[in-house]
Structure formats: C-alpha cells, structure tokens
Design a protein around this motif. Structure first.
Motif, PDB file in Angstrom:
ATOM      1  N   GLU A  65       0.819  -1.214   0.000  1.00 46.01           N
ATOM      2  CA  GLU A  65       0.000   0.000   0.000  1.00 46.01           C
ATOM      3  C   GLU A  65       0.855   1.267   0.000  1.00 46.01           C
ATOM      4  OE1 GLU A  65      -0.580  -2.541   2.302  1.00 46.01           O
ATOM      5  OE2 GLU A  65      -2.220  -3.376   1.118  1.00 46.01           O
ATOM      6  N   ASP A  66       2.120   1.143   0.395  1.00 47.35           N
ATOM      7  CA  ASP A  66       3.012   2.303   0.419  1.00 47.35           C
ATOM      8  C   ASP A  66       3.539   2.666  -0.964  1.00 47.35           C
ATOM      9  OD1 ASP A  66       2.802   2.538   3.171  1.00 47.35           O
ATOM     10  OD2 ASP A  66       4.595   1.355   3.571  1.00 47.35           O
ATOM     11  N   PHE A  67       3.272   1.829  -1.947  1.00 50.27           N
ATOM     12  CA  PHE A  67       3.867   2.006  -3.267  1.00 50.27           C
ATOM     13  C   PHE A  67       2.793   2.028  -4.344  1.00 50.27           C
ATOM     14  CE2 PHE A  67       6.807  -0.045  -0.420  1.00 50.27           C
ATOM     15  CZ  PHE A  67       7.939   0.725  -0.560  1.00 50.27           C
ATOM     16  N   GLU A  68       3.184   2.542  -5.517  1.00 54.14           N
ATOM     17  CA  GLU A  68       2.303   2.520  -6.679  1.00 54.14           C
ATOM     18  C   GLU A  68       2.193   1.077  -7.177  1.00 54.14           C
ATOM     19  OE1 GLU A  68       4.025   5.223  -9.530  1.00 54.14           O
ATOM     20  OE2 GLU A  68       4.279   6.762  -8.014  1.00 54.14           O
ATOM     21  N   PHE A  69       1.395   0.844  -8.155  1.00 60.25           N
ATOM     22  CA  PHE A  69       1.266  -0.472  -8.793  1.00 60.25           C
ATOM     23  C   PHE A  69       0.797  -1.538  -7.793  1.00 60.25           C
ATOM     24  CE2 PHE A  69       4.941   1.764 -10.718  1.00 60.25           C
ATOM     25  CZ  PHE A  69       4.371   2.075 -11.937  1.00 60.25           C
ATOM     26  N   LEU A  70      -0.181  -1.183  -6.997  1.00 59.91           N
ATOM     27  CA  LEU A  70      -0.686  -2.064  -5.941  1.00 59.91           C
ATOM     28  C   LEU A  70      -1.189  -3.395  -6.477  1.00 59.91           C
ATOM     29  CD1 LEU A  70      -1.303  -2.318  -2.929  1.00 59.91           C
ATOM     30  CD2 LEU A  70      -3.491  -1.229  -3.359  1.00 59.91           C
ATOM     31  N   ASN A  71      -1.759  -3.405  -7.668  1.00 58.08           N
ATOM     32  CA  ASN A  71      -2.358  -4.632  -8.203  1.00 58.08           C
ATOM     33  C   ASN A  71      -1.416  -5.463  -9.078  1.00 58.08           C
ATOM     34  OD1 ASN A  71      -4.851  -4.137  -6.942  1.00 58.08           O
ATOM     35  ND2 ASN A  71      -5.361  -2.664  -8.543  1.00 58.08           N
ATOM     36  N   GLU A  72      -0.198  -4.994  -9.268  1.00 53.46           N
ATOM     37  CA  GLU A  72       0.763  -5.753 -10.065  1.00 53.46           C
ATOM     38  C   GLU A  72       1.326  -6.903  -9.232  1.00 53.46           C
ATOM     39  OE1 GLU A  72       1.455  -5.268 -13.277  1.00 53.46           O
ATOM     40  OE2 GLU A  72       0.043  -3.608 -13.324  1.00 53.46           O
ATOM     41  N   PRO A  73       1.515  -8.070  -9.827  1.00 58.83           N
ATOM     42  CA  PRO A  73       2.023  -9.209  -9.048  1.00 58.83           C
ATOM     43  C   PRO A  73       3.467  -9.031  -8.589  1.00 58.83           C
ATOM     44  CG  PRO A  73       1.781  -9.817 -11.359  1.00 58.83           C
ATOM     45  CD  PRO A  73       1.202  -8.448 -11.204  1.00 58.83           C
ATOM     46  N   TRP A  74       4.259  -8.297  -9.341  1.00 59.77           N
ATOM     47  CA  TRP A  74       5.668  -8.093  -9.009  1.00 59.77           C
ATOM     48  C   TRP A  74       5.996  -6.614  -9.072  1.00 59.77           C
ATOM     49  CZ3 TRP A  74       8.184 -12.010  -6.961  1.00 59.77           C
ATOM     50  CH2 TRP A  74       7.760 -13.303  -7.259  1.00 59.77           C
ATOM     51  N   LEU A  75       6.822  -6.176  -8.136  1.00 58.03           N
ATOM     52  CA  LEU A  75       7.249  -4.780  -8.089  1.00 58.03           C
ATOM     53  C   LEU A  75       8.733  -4.730  -7.757  1.00 58.03           C
ATOM     54  CD1 LEU A  75       6.715  -1.678  -7.893  1.00 58.03           C
ATOM     55  CD2 LEU A  75       6.141  -2.063  -5.478  1.00 58.03           C
ATOM     56  N   VAL A  76       9.483  -3.973  -8.544  1.00 61.20           N
ATOM     57  CA  VAL A  76      10.870  -3.672  -8.203  1.00 61.20           C
ATOM     58  C   VAL A  76      10.871  -2.274  -7.612  1.00 61.20           C
ATOM     59  CG1 VAL A  76      13.143  -3.106  -9.127  1.00 61.20           C
ATOM     60  CG2 VAL A  76      12.007  -5.201  -9.832  1.00 61.20           C
ATOM     61  N   VAL A  77      11.371  -2.176  -6.393  1.00 63.47           N
ATOM     62  CA  VAL A  77      11.505  -0.893  -5.717  1.00 63.47           C
ATOM     63  C   VAL A  77      12.992  -0.566  -5.667  1.00 63.47           C
ATOM     64  CG1 VAL A  77      11.134   0.378  -3.573  1.00 63.47           C
ATOM     65  CG2 VAL A  77       9.456  -1.327  -4.309  1.00 63.47           C
ATOM     66  N   VAL A  78      13.336   0.626  -6.133  1.00 66.56           N
ATOM     67  CA  VAL A  78      14.723   1.075  -6.089  1.00 66.56           C
ATOM     68  C   VAL A  78      14.795   2.257  -5.129  1.00 66.56           C
ATOM     69  CG1 VAL A  78      16.718   1.869  -7.388  1.00 66.56           C
ATOM     70  CG2 VAL A  78      15.041   0.382  -8.494  1.00 66.56           C
ATOM     71  N   PHE A  79      15.342   2.013  -3.954  1.00 66.35           N
ATOM     72  CA  PHE A  79      15.575   3.095  -3.009  1.00 66.35           C
ATOM     73  C   PHE A  79      16.847   3.810  -3.456  1.00 66.35           C
ATOM     74  CE2 PHE A  79      12.899   0.338  -0.434  1.00 66.35           C
ATOM     75  CZ  PHE A  79      12.044   1.256   0.153  1.00 66.35           C
ATOM     76  N   SER A  80      16.752   5.138  -3.586  1.00 74.63           N
ATOM     77  CA  SER A  80      17.865   5.901  -4.137  1.00 74.63           C
ATOM     78  C   SER A  80      17.946   7.263  -3.456  1.00 74.63           C
ATOM     79  CB  SER A  80      17.679   6.087  -5.645  1.00 74.63           C
ATOM     80  OG  SER A  80      16.543   6.902  -5.883  1.00 74.63           O
ATOM     81  N   SER A  81      18.882   8.053  -3.947  1.00 69.79           N
ATOM     82  CA  SER A  81      19.041   9.427  -3.494  1.00 69.79           C
ATOM     83  C   SER A  81      19.530  10.245  -4.682  1.00 69.79           C
ATOM     84  CB  SER A  81      20.061   9.493  -2.358  1.00 69.79           C
ATOM     85  OG  SER A  81      20.355  10.838  -2.037  1.00 69.79           O
ATOM     86  N   GLU A  82      19.050  11.469  -4.783  1.00 66.39           N
ATOM     87  CA  GLU A  82      19.452  12.325  -5.905  1.00 66.39           C
ATOM     88  C   GLU A  82      20.946  12.660  -5.854  1.00 66.39           C
ATOM     89  OE1 GLU A  82      16.789  15.673  -5.904  1.00 66.39           O
ATOM     90  OE2 GLU A  82      15.039  14.386  -6.188  1.00 66.39           O
ATOM     91  N   SER A  83      21.537  12.640  -4.672  1.00 61.96           N
ATOM     92  CA  SER A  83      22.958  12.974  -4.539  1.00 61.96           C
ATOM     93  C   SER A  83      23.868  11.764  -4.740  1.00 61.96           C
ATOM     94  CB  SER A  83      23.215  13.574  -3.154  1.00 61.96           C
ATOM     95  OG  SER A  83      22.914  12.630  -2.148  1.00 61.96           O
ATOM     96  N   CYS A  84      23.280  10.605  -4.977  1.00 60.58           N
ATOM     97  CA  CYS A  84      24.041   9.360  -5.124  1.00 60.58           C
ATOM     98  C   CYS A  84      24.369   9.123  -6.597  1.00 60.58           C
ATOM     99  CB  CYS A  84      23.216   8.208  -4.554  1.00 60.58           C
ATOM    100  SG  CYS A  84      23.812   6.579  -4.968  1.00 60.58           S
ATOM    101  N   GLU A  85      25.655   9.186  -6.933  1.00 63.21           N
ATOM    102  CA  GLU A  85      26.065   8.959  -8.324  1.00 63.21           C
ATOM    103  C   GLU A  85      25.887   7.495  -8.733  1.00 63.21           C
ATOM    104  OE1 GLU A  85      26.828  11.182 -10.690  1.00 63.21           O
ATOM    105  OE2 GLU A  85      26.315  12.688  -9.193  1.00 63.21           O
ATOM    106  N   THR A  86      26.038   6.580  -7.802  1.00 62.28           N
ATOM    107  CA  THR A  86      25.872   5.156  -8.098  1.00 62.28           C
ATOM    108  C   THR A  86      24.415   4.824  -8.375  1.00 62.28           C
ATOM    109  OG1 THR A  86      27.708   4.722  -6.603  1.00 62.28           O
ATOM    110  CG2 THR A  86      26.364   2.841  -7.208  1.00 62.28           C
ATOM    111  N   CYS A  87      23.510   5.601  -7.813  1.00 55.18           N
ATOM    112  CA  CYS A  87      22.078   5.325  -7.958  1.00 55.18           C
ATOM    113  C   CYS A  87      21.577   5.539  -9.382  1.00 55.18           C
ATOM    114  CB  CYS A  87      21.265   6.205  -7.004  1.00 55.18           C
ATOM    115  SG  CYS A  87      21.554   5.858  -5.266  1.00 55.18           S
ATOM    116  N   LYS A  88      22.111   6.531 -10.065  1.00 57.29           N
ATOM    117  CA  LYS A  88      21.598   6.891 -11.388  1.00 57.29           C
ATOM    118  C   LYS A  88      21.642   5.733 -12.382  1.00 57.29           C
ATOM    119  CE  LYS A  88      22.513  11.666 -10.452  1.00 57.29           C
ATOM    120  NZ  LYS A  88      23.489  12.700 -10.412  1.00 57.29           N
ATOM    121  N   PRO A  89      22.765   5.032 -12.537  1.00 54.60           N
ATOM    122  CA  PRO A  89      22.751   3.904 -13.469  1.00 54.60           C
ATOM    123  C   PRO A  89      21.895   2.736 -12.980  1.00 54.60           C
ATOM    124  CG  PRO A  89      24.937   4.163 -12.478  1.00 54.60           C
ATOM    125  CD  PRO A  89      24.119   5.331 -12.059  1.00 54.60           C
TER     126      PRO A  89
END
Length: 141
Positions: free
Chosen positions: A43-67
């Motif tokens: 319920e905390d995320f979009e795509f509530l009815n999709e069977p699978w969800l990939v959540v990517v926790f990131s930060s705008e200041s993280c250079e490793t996060c972008k790729p």
C-alpha cells in the motif's frame, strides 16, 4: 567406573569445544552492516495490483544510484512494475523501512515479501538472472 569418568570428561570437553567454536565463528561471520527489509507494505507504493514490483531506493545525490535506476527500468520488459523511491521525495519510506544505504533494489511479490535484494552498484546481468530465477520458481504469485 574409570571408563565412565573418562566418557563424562570427554563429553564435557566436546561440549566446551563446540560452544567455543560456535562463538568464534559468530564473531568472524561477515555481514554488510546494512539493513535490508524482508517485507514491504504494498500500500506504500504505486502499482498495488501488479504481481511483481521492483523498488529502487535511491538518493538524488548518489552517483551510483543513477545507473541502477536507469538499468532497473529495463526490467519492465519482464512484466514487472518499477518504482524509484528517492530519499529527497519519499523520506518517510526510507525511514519506515530503515533504508540506510542506497542504491537498494528490491523485488517484491504481491504479498509484500522481498524475494530478491541487491545493494550498491550491481551487475545487471546478475540482477536480471536473479529476478528471472525468482519469477520462474514462483509461477503462481
């Protein structure tokens, strides 16, 4: 009688050795030190009815996060919903799930169980294989 005493002494010695070895192995056990949630409330995320969800926790200041975020979007070709959760815009979710390192990529099933996790810079061929393995093993989810 002397055999019984020897047997008891050997048993006590074996017990003490086992306890000591267990403690030594526990101290040498390597962990990342970062917490990875085992369950997310869908319920905390979009795509509530999709069977699978990939959540990517990131930060705008993280250079490793972008790729990692860019590559994770390609996983949609597997029929998986993808959502980025940036610390700057969704700080509440980072705090709720105790996310203390980014990027963190989580594959979550429809029940919110984290079925696969990847922390830090990742090899996306390995990530894709890992996710395909979970999807293949769980056809009923």
């Amino acid at each position: 009688m002397s055999r019984l005493i020897v047997l008891v002494l050997l048993s006590c010695g074996a017990f003490l050795a086992a306890v000591l070895l267990r403690k030594l192995n526990y101290r040498n056990f390597v962990t990342s030190g970062w917490s990875v949630p085992g369950h997310l409330s869908r319920e905390d995320f979009e795509f509530l009815n999709e069977p699978w969800l990939v959540v990517v926790f990131s930060s705008e200041s993280c250079e490793t996060c972008k790729p990692v975020v860019a590559e994770s979007m390609k996983l949609a070709s597997l029929g998986i919903a993808i959502q980025e959760v940036a610390a700057e815009t969704k700080k509440d979710l980072h705090e709720k799930y105790d996310i203390d390192a980014v990027p963190m990529l989580l594959l979550v099933d429809k029940f919110g169980v984290v079925r696969s996790s990847h922390l830090g810079p990742v090899n996306f061929d390995e990530v894709k294989k890992s996710i395909e393995t979970v999807l293949f093993e769980s056809p009923t989810v």
